[in-house]
Scaffold this active site. Structure first.
Site, PDB file in Angstrom:
ATOM      1  N   ASP A 163       0.759  -0.994   0.033  1.00 39.31           N
ATOM      2  CA  ASP A 163       0.211   0.082   0.122  1.00 39.31           C
ATOM      3  C   ASP A 163       0.930   1.435  -0.051  1.00 39.31           C
ATOM      4  O   ASP A 163       1.954   1.252   0.842  1.00 39.31           O
ATOM      5  CB  ASP A 163      -0.685  -0.118   1.261  1.00 39.31           C
ATOM      6  CG  ASP A 163      -2.201   0.994   1.195  1.00 39.31           C
ATOM      7  OD1 ASP A 163      -3.427   0.231   1.327  1.00 39.31           O
ATOM      8  OD2 ASP A 163      -1.853   2.105   1.068  1.00 39.31           O
TER       9      ASP A 163
ATOM     10  N   SER B  66     -16.847  -3.099  -9.470  1.00 38.20           N
ATOM     11  CA  SER B  66     -17.842  -2.272  -9.011  1.00 38.20           C
ATOM     12  C   SER B  66     -19.338  -2.627  -9.924  1.00 38.20           C
ATOM     13  O   SER B  66     -19.216  -2.611 -10.847  1.00 38.20           O
ATOM     14  CB  SER B  66     -17.474  -0.725  -9.038  1.00 38.20           C
ATOM     15  OG  SER B  66     -18.538   0.219  -8.751  1.00 38.20           O
TER      16      SER B  66
ATOM     17  N   TYR C 292     -13.413   6.861 -13.296  1.00 37.55           N
ATOM     18  CA  TYR C 292     -13.266   5.898 -12.186  1.00 37.55           C
ATOM     19  C   TYR C 292     -13.949   4.701 -12.580  1.00 37.55           C
ATOM     20  O   TYR C 292     -13.617   3.645 -12.618  1.00 37.55           O
ATOM     21  CB  TYR C 292     -14.019   6.306 -10.866  1.00 37.55           C
ATOM     22  CG  TYR C 292     -14.300   5.327  -9.975  1.00 37.55           C
ATOM     23  CD1 TYR C 292     -13.387   4.713  -9.301  1.00 37.55           C
ATOM     24  CD2 TYR C 292     -15.666   5.089 -10.010  1.00 37.55           C
ATOM     25  CE1 TYR C 292     -13.699   3.363  -8.347  1.00 37.55           C
ATOM     26  CE2 TYR C 292     -16.072   3.999  -9.015  1.00 37.55           C
ATOM     27  CZ  TYR C 292     -15.110   3.260  -8.361  1.00 37.55           C
ATOM     28  OH  TYR C 292     -15.457   2.242  -7.581  1.00 37.55           O
TER      29      TYR C 292
ATOM     30  N   LYS D  64     -12.837   0.643 -13.824  1.00 37.58           N
ATOM     31  CA  LYS D  64     -13.053  -0.617 -13.449  1.00 37.58           C
ATOM     32  C   LYS D  64     -13.426  -1.385 -14.672  1.00 37.58           C
ATOM     33  O   LYS D  64     -13.371  -2.803 -14.639  1.00 37.58           O
ATOM     34  CB  LYS D  64     -14.649  -0.442 -12.512  1.00 37.58           C
ATOM     35  CG  LYS D  64     -13.955   0.323 -11.293  1.00 37.58           C
ATOM     36  CD  LYS D  64     -13.198  -0.713 -10.489  1.00 37.58           C
ATOM     37  CE  LYS D  64     -12.617  -0.052  -9.083  1.00 37.58           C
ATOM     38  NZ  LYS D  64     -11.614  -0.574  -8.657  1.00 37.58           N
TER      39      LYS D  64
HETATM   40  C1  UD1 Z   1     -20.108   5.507  -6.016  1.00 37.34           C
HETATM   41  C2  UD1 Z   1     -19.775   4.951  -7.223  1.00 37.34           C
HETATM   42  C3  UD1 Z   1     -19.412   3.489  -6.855  1.00 37.34           C
HETATM   43  C4  UD1 Z   1     -18.359   3.521  -5.993  1.00 37.34           C
HETATM   44  C5  UD1 Z   1     -18.726   4.519  -4.795  1.00 37.34           C
HETATM   45  C6  UD1 Z   1     -17.578   4.552  -3.608  1.00 37.34           C
HETATM   46  C7  UD1 Z   1     -20.837   5.307  -9.503  1.00 37.34           C
HETATM   47  C8  UD1 Z   1     -22.257   5.222 -10.120  1.00 37.34           C
HETATM   48  N1  UD1 Z   1     -21.040   4.718  -8.345  1.00 37.34           N
HETATM   49  O1  UD1 Z   1     -21.494   5.115  -5.447  1.00 37.34           O
HETATM   50  O2  UD1 Z   1     -19.153   2.764  -7.920  1.00 37.34           O
HETATM   51  O3  UD1 Z   1     -17.937   2.317  -5.582  1.00 37.34           O
HETATM   52  O4  UD1 Z   1     -19.432   5.606  -5.055  1.00 37.34           O
HETATM   53  O5  UD1 Z   1     -16.702   5.760  -3.822  1.00 37.34           O
HETATM   54  O6  UD1 Z   1     -19.853   5.618  -9.947  1.00 37.34           O
HETATM   55  N2  UD1 Z   1     -26.112  10.914  -1.454  1.00 37.34           N
HETATM   56  C9  UD1 Z   1     -26.560  12.026  -1.016  1.00 37.34           C
HETATM   57  N3  UD1 Z   1     -26.186  12.922  -0.115  1.00 37.34           N
HETATM   58  C10 UD1 Z   1     -24.710  12.801  -0.001  1.00 37.34           C
HETATM   59  C11 UD1 Z   1     -23.743  11.617  -0.621  1.00 37.34           C
HETATM   60  C12 UD1 Z   1     -24.690  10.695  -1.118  1.00 37.34           C
HETATM   61  O7  UD1 Z   1     -27.907  12.215  -1.024  1.00 37.34           O
HETATM   62  O8  UD1 Z   1     -24.009  13.485   0.707  1.00 37.34           O
HETATM   63  C13 UD1 Z   1     -26.644   9.808  -2.283  1.00 37.34           C
HETATM   64  C14 UD1 Z   1     -26.305   9.746  -3.604  1.00 37.34           C
HETATM   65  O9  UD1 Z   1     -26.936  10.632  -4.329  1.00 37.34           O
HETATM   66  C15 UD1 Z   1     -26.803   8.230  -3.901  1.00 37.34           C
HETATM   67  C16 UD1 Z   1     -26.528   7.529  -2.390  1.00 37.34           C
HETATM   68  O10 UD1 Z   1     -26.527   8.623  -1.502  1.00 37.34           O
HETATM   69  O11 UD1 Z   1     -28.112   8.342  -4.259  1.00 37.34           O
HETATM   70  C17 UD1 Z   1     -25.050   6.912  -2.330  1.00 37.34           C
HETATM   71  O12 UD1 Z   1     -24.144   7.761  -2.808  1.00 37.34           O
HETATM   72  P1  UD1 Z   1     -22.626   7.463  -2.643  1.00 37.34           P
HETATM   73  O13 UD1 Z   1     -22.313   6.870  -1.234  1.00 37.34           O
HETATM   74  O14 UD1 Z   1     -21.698   8.607  -3.180  1.00 37.34           O
HETATM   75  O15 UD1 Z   1     -22.438   6.105  -3.483  1.00 37.34           O
HETATM   76  P2  UD1 Z   1     -22.629   5.965  -5.037  1.00 37.34           P
HETATM   77  O16 UD1 Z   1     -22.635   7.295  -5.744  1.00 37.34           O
HETATM   78  O17 UD1 Z   1     -23.928   5.189  -5.102  1.00 37.34           O
END
Ligand code: UD1
Length: 344
Positions: free
Chosen positions: A33, A127, A152, A156
């Site tokens: 790492d 992913s 990103y 993958k």
């Molecule tokens: C993203 C990536 C995924 C990656 C993961 C880890 C894509 C499509 N997805 O997942 O591949 O492994 O990040 O980095 O590339 N949300 C809020 N408020 C916030 C943060 C998030 O409402 O402050 C919502 C988002 O809109 C989403 C959900 O929570 O609907 C999850 O978001 P998040 O945890 O960022 O993960 P993904 O975007 O699903």
């Protein structure tokens, strides 16, 4: 003799939880790492949980000489779990070359060094992002790979193809790509967990930091999706369940139970939860009130995705066991423990 597993990115969020489960099962673990998104203290957390530390090399997987010398020093390495990669979607849009250099360069080096050293088994950290917005839910491994929405996500897809191509070229490697859904939570001891740099991009660290008072309020990105409550839906899986899927995958390869030299499996719970359900469940299990407001959609977000886990259950004999409540409770315990330690 105990098997030895090389874990690239073993100091990171998923890597450290996977290391713990391998050590607990009696494997020898060697971590490579560069500490680019992790900290040396993770080794202490692992020690507190397991009573032993893995062998650790501060080596960047993109450095051929250094990676090669780790393999030369440890001819016993016959299995690799490859986590080492950058993973912030937004950053990848701003700095695509950072992602191409590291995620693709690291993969290429690793495959070369494995080939040169006759190392056979590879589990790759992929992913569900490779599916984009699937046409059919739950999404199966057969669903088409959609055009990536970020560099990103593209890395993958390309890494999966690189592995496939190299295996097809007669290399003696066999590999499993695990397509993770949304990993959350922390080890039950709260000695290791997710350590986001700066303002978290991901939902759960933002939720726990808001509840702790570090962030004023959670912004929920969109409530006008075509979902039951209008907020986006994901398949949130406890990081310990995810870690255990890596053991199942490596054992399948070690015992030559793989059906093909390159296989892919979805690793999720099979259940979708909306952002509002996350907020409500978090409030219930932690007895915290969470400040939040609804704002506009986040660019690049998909509406909904959750996994069809039938193939992983059947072939890996693995299933997610921990609940959403377990995940959120452990994330909250970790946030508290971590803050207590840094405030000392
Ligand atoms: C993203 C990536 C995924 C990656 C993961 C880890 C894509 C499509 N997805 O997942 O591949 O492994 O990040 O980095 O590339 N949300 C809020 N408020 C916030 C943060 C998030 O409402 O402050 C919502 C988002 O809109 C989403 C959900 O929570 O609907 C999850 O978001 P998040 O945890 O960022 O993960 P993904 O975007 O699903």
């Amino acid at each position: 003799m105990a098997e030895t597993v090389l874990v690239t990115g073993g100091m990171g969020y998923i890597g450290s939880h996977t290391t713990v489960e391998f050590l607990n099962k009696g494997y020898n673990v060697i971590i490579v790492d560069n500490l680019g998104n992790s900290s040396i203290e993770v080794l202490d957390g692992i020690y507190k949980i397991c009573g032993q530390k893995p062998v650790f090399y501060n080596v960047d997987v993109t450095n051929y000489q250094q990676l090669s010398s780790v393999f030369k020093s440890h001819p016993e390495i016959n299995s690799v779990i490859h986590f080492a990669a950058w993973k912030a979607v937004g950053e990848s849009v701003e700095q695509p070359l950072k992602y191409y250099n590291n995620n693709l360069g690291g993969m290429s080096n690793l495959l070369q060094v494995m080939q040169e050293n006759g190392c056979q088994n590879l589990v790759f950290s992929s992913s569900c992002t490779v599916y984009g917005q699937p046409d059919v839910l739950p999404v199966t491994e057969q669903a088409p790979i959609k055009e990536a929405l970020s560099p990103y996500g593209f890395t993958k897809q390309v890494c999966e193809t690189m592995i496939k191509d190299v295996i097809a070229s007669n290399m003696s490697v066999r590999a499993i790509a695990l397509r993770y859904f949304n990993p959350i939570g922390a080890h039950k001891s709260a000695e290791i967990g997710e350590l986001p740099n700066g303002v978290p991009n991901n939902l759960i660290p933002f939720v726990t930091q808001t509840a702790y008072g570090i962030r004023k309020e959670l912004m929920i990105f969109g409530d006008d999706y075509n979902t039951p409550d209008g907020t986006a839906v994901r398949d949130y899986i406890h990081v310990t369940d995810l870690a255990l899927a890596h053991i199942a995958a490596i054992e399948r390869l070690i015992e030559s139970r793989n059906a093909n030299d390159f296989e892919v499996f979805n690793v999720g719970t099979g259940t979708g939860n909306s952002v509002l359900e996350i907020v409500k469940t978090f409030e219930q299990v932690t007895a915290q009130k969470l400040n939040y407001k609804i704002v506009g959609r986040r660019a690049g977000d998909i509406e909904q995705v959750w996994a069809d886990t039938a193939v992983a259950e059947r072939e890996l004999n693995w299933t997610a066991k921990l609940s959403l409540a377990d995940s959120l409770e452990s994330a909250w315990k970790w946030e508290n423990n971590y803050r207590k330690n840094i405030e000392k």
